[in-house]
Design a protein around this motif. Structure first.
Motif, PDB file in Angstrom:
ATOM      1  N   MET A   1      -2.470   8.789   8.510  1.00  0.00           N
ATOM      2  CA  MET A   1      -2.845   7.833   8.072  1.00  0.00           C
ATOM      3  C   MET A   1      -2.655   7.175   9.087  1.00  0.00           C
ATOM      4  SD  MET A   1      -4.572   7.580   3.994  1.00  0.00           S
ATOM      5  CE  MET A   1      -5.648   6.577   5.286  1.00  0.00           C
TER       6      MET A   1
ATOM      7  N   CYS B   1       2.376   7.518   9.179  1.00  0.00           N
ATOM      8  CA  CYS B   1       2.422   6.982   7.999  1.00  0.00           C
ATOM      9  C   CYS B   1       3.221   8.194   6.910  1.00  0.00           C
ATOM     10  CB  CYS B   1       1.706   6.224   6.783  1.00  0.00           C
ATOM     11  SG  CYS B   1       0.166   7.105   6.718  1.00  0.00           S
TER      12      CYS B   1
ATOM     13  N   MET C   1       0.974   9.570   4.677  1.00  0.00           N
ATOM     14  CA  MET C   1      -0.337   9.990   4.330  1.00  0.00           C
ATOM     15  C   MET C   1      -1.035  10.371   6.103  1.00  0.00           C
ATOM     16  SD  MET C   1      -1.410   8.100   1.726  1.00  0.00           S
ATOM     17  CE  MET C   1      -0.642   8.167  -0.377  1.00  0.00           C
TER      18      MET C   1
ATOM     19  N   SER D   1       0.546  -1.540  -0.177  1.00  0.00           N
ATOM     20  CA  SER D   1       0.745  -0.242  -0.387  1.00  0.00           C
ATOM     21  C   SER D   1       0.935   1.742  -0.273  1.00  0.00           C
ATOM     22  CB  SER D   1      -1.155   0.058   0.923  1.00  0.00           C
ATOM     23  OG  SER D   1      -1.358   1.312   1.154  1.00  0.00           O
ATOM     24  N   SER D   2       0.260   1.880  -0.788  1.00  0.00           N
ATOM     25  CA  SER D   2       1.211   3.065  -0.783  1.00  0.00           C
ATOM     26  C   SER D   2       1.241   3.955   0.222  1.00  0.00           C
ATOM     27  CB  SER D   2       0.960   4.212  -2.177  1.00  0.00           C
ATOM     28  OG  SER D   2      -0.509   4.605  -1.698  1.00  0.00           O
ATOM     29  N   CYS D   3       0.170   4.170   1.330  1.00  0.00           N
ATOM     30  CA  CYS D   3       0.353   4.095   2.071  1.00  0.00           C
ATOM     31  C   CYS D   3       1.503   4.629   2.715  1.00  0.00           C
ATOM     32  CB  CYS D   3      -1.537   4.519   2.878  1.00  0.00           C
ATOM     33  SG  CYS D   3      -1.283   5.159   4.781  1.00  0.00           S
ATOM     34  N   SER D   4       1.795   3.302   3.425  1.00  0.00           N
ATOM     35  CA  SER D   4       2.841   2.772   4.663  1.00  0.00           C
ATOM     36  C   SER D   4       3.986   2.968   3.585  1.00  0.00           C
ATOM     37  CB  SER D   4       2.326   1.507   4.611  1.00  0.00           C
ATOM     38  OG  SER D   4       1.960   0.359   3.936  1.00  0.00           O
TER      39      SER D   4
END
Length: 125
Positions: free
Chosen positions: A115, A111, A113, A72-75
């Protein structure tokens, strides 16, 4: 409402509470100290941080080993803003983040982002 309806309603409420606790509850860890005096904790990154709360001692070196078990790009990044640390986390690899906390208190890591969140509790020396 008869007895069966009350039992089903009560059971449903209990199951909802258990699911919320399991998925949203904080997972805590106290850092283990290795022979070199480094406080070390392994943290898995997969839709969040596990454990999400880490307790360490002030003034002693800390090594947080982030294993990113997703793409996932968020992490992709972890940020410990209070300590001026930002590290990229390659997928399916462990990245060590090392620092020495110089003050006691509660500090958040996120992270890239903002989030996903974790908490570092630094206890006074």
């Amino acid at each position: 409402m008869d007895t069966t309806e009350i039992a089903v309603l009560t059971g449903g409420i209990v199951l909802i509470a258990l699911v919320l606790w399991y998925f949203l509850g904080e997972r805590q860890a106290v850092a283990a100290t290795d022979t070199g005096g480094v406080q070390e904790v392994d943290i898995t990154v997969h839709g969040g941080y596990s454990p999400s709360v880490v307790t360490v001692r002030q003034g002693r070196p800390v090594r947080l080993n982030f294993f990113r078990d997703e793409t996932s790009s968020c992490s992709e990044q972890v940020i410990l803003g209070d300590f001026g640390i930002a590290r990229d986390l390659p997928a399916h690899q462990t990245t060590a983040v090392e620092f020495t906390p110089d003050r006691a208190g509660e500090f958040t890591w996120t992270c890239g982002m903002n989030m996903l969140r974790g908490k570092l509790i630094v206890q006074p020396a």
